[in-house]
Design an enzyme around this catalytic site. Sequence first.
Site, PDB file in Angstrom:
ATOM      1  N   GLY A   1       0.778  -1.222   0.019  1.00  0.00           N
ATOM      2  CA  GLY A   1       0.136   0.004   0.076  1.00  0.00           C
ATOM      3  C   GLY A   1       0.973   1.269   0.084  1.00  0.00           C
ATOM      4  O   GLY A   1       2.209   1.035  -0.162  1.00  0.00           O
ATOM      5  N   ASN A   2       0.223   2.728   0.167  1.00  0.00           N
ATOM      6  CA  ASN A   2       0.914   3.617   0.234  1.00  0.00           C
ATOM      7  C   ASN A   2       0.227   4.468   1.534  1.00  0.00           C
ATOM      8  O   ASN A   2      -0.708   3.952   2.175  1.00  0.00           O
ATOM      9  CB  ASN A   2       0.891   4.502  -1.215  1.00  0.00           C
ATOM     10  CG  ASN A   2      -0.603   4.871  -1.372  1.00  0.00           C
ATOM     11  OD1 ASN A   2      -1.373   5.463  -0.673  1.00  0.00           O
ATOM     12  ND2 ASN A   2      -1.081   4.010  -2.712  1.00  0.00           N
ATOM     13  N   ARG A   3       0.848   5.587   1.710  1.00  0.00           N
ATOM     14  CA  ARG A   3       0.622   6.381   2.813  1.00  0.00           C
ATOM     15  C   ARG A   3      -0.543   7.638   2.740  1.00  0.00           C
ATOM     16  O   ARG A   3      -0.847   8.286   3.555  1.00  0.00           O
ATOM     17  CB  ARG A   3       1.684   7.146   3.359  1.00  0.00           C
ATOM     18  CG  ARG A   3       2.880   6.148   3.866  1.00  0.00           C
ATOM     19  CD  ARG A   3       4.212   6.696   4.086  1.00  0.00           C
ATOM     20  NE  ARG A   3       3.862   7.811   5.132  1.00  0.00           N
ATOM     21  CZ  ARG A   3       4.796   8.759   5.537  1.00  0.00           C
ATOM     22  NH1 ARG A   3       5.856   9.025   4.756  1.00  0.00           N
ATOM     23  NH2 ARG A   3       4.491   9.504   6.535  1.00  0.00           N
TER      24      ARG A   3
END
Length: 419
Positions: free
Chosen positions: A212-214
């Site tokens: 995932g990412n932030r």
Amino acid sequence: MRTVLGVAGGIAAYKACHVIRRLRELGHSVKVVPTASALNFVGAATFEALSSQTVTTDVFDEIDSVNHVRIGQEAELVIIAPATANTLAKLAAGIADDLLTATVLTTTAEVVVAPAMHTEMWQNAATVANIATLKQRGIHVLEPAVGRLTGPDSGPGRLPEPDTIVDFSLAAAANAHTSAVASAGTGRLHGKHLVISAGGTREPLDPVRYLGNRSSGKQGVALARAAARAGAHVDLVAANIDSGLLSDLPDSVRITTVESTLELQTQMHASQADADAVIMAAAVADYRPAERTDSKMKKSGDEGMTLQLIQNPDVLVGLVESRRQPQIIIGFAAETGDSHHSALDYAKAKFRRKGVDLLVFNNVSGDRAFGQDDNAVQILTADGDDVVAGTEIHGSKDDVSEKVIEALADRVECVESTP
């Protein structure tokens, strides 16, 4: 915004101090109105120091200015956090026997309550009925969290975290303004259909893990609010966004949730067909695992793990290629610089490569933007063969969204005025 923060007498009253600080950081004034019981947990001096305003609980204080009426009349938003079972019961019955309940009875501003109490009190039939009554009257209720309560007890009834309370409350105030605009039939995008993506995609490795990412989705949700305030009907495609951010969006925003990039791609193309404009604000994963296992991958001794990744489709380019004219498409570019080029150079290259009408660029070097409440962006557009970056827009994500929607409205009006 002139905000009144009511504080009822519960152990969670200490969290009100963090709510005050966050509201003031965002530029809002805060008038604290505690109950007498609340002062057993947090003293008036603390509230006064944090808010820079005097604190009182008695309707007979400052009689010369009719204080028990004036505070409610001047408020633009009223928040009660924590709201105890006793305070909720008084509000439901219309009782005004202290300064806080009198304030709620006189205000025409949006009122948000954040209940906090033991699970048995929260689930009691009287409290359930009182909450239903308050909701029916238009009071916004932030459901309590589940977790540790006073003593050894645990369960539903815990006061949500201060940032959640602030986000929920400001959204309630913003959406009230949106509804007023919509009912008046005004707004530069009145009657237009917008599709907005928000959040960050997740690519599952197994039933437990994902890549995932932030991205928190705060900017995309703020864009949906701003577009609704401008009179648009909005389809928000939400990728892994906390439900608290989505819970108080106006009725003119229709929410569809997705997880992975492929799911987001499918939904965006389905929603794009009859849209006047598309804003691609979601942070999309460039790669996904070549294989997803049906069971959790186990560790094998001290050995590492090698993952094979394959490239995801470029959702934004696909939307540009499949659009019907004169549909307007806006992309987002979160870039960092390196020893070869600046972040802005990379954003300009992306603008040319993607083929969008506008590109909102933010420099995320040093953990800027992701998960924060403020942002700084530049809007890129084409001037012949040149890519032109506008002046930096800095402020809260709602402030940034207003500027992006204004730029979109300018573009829409320009297209519609062209023969």
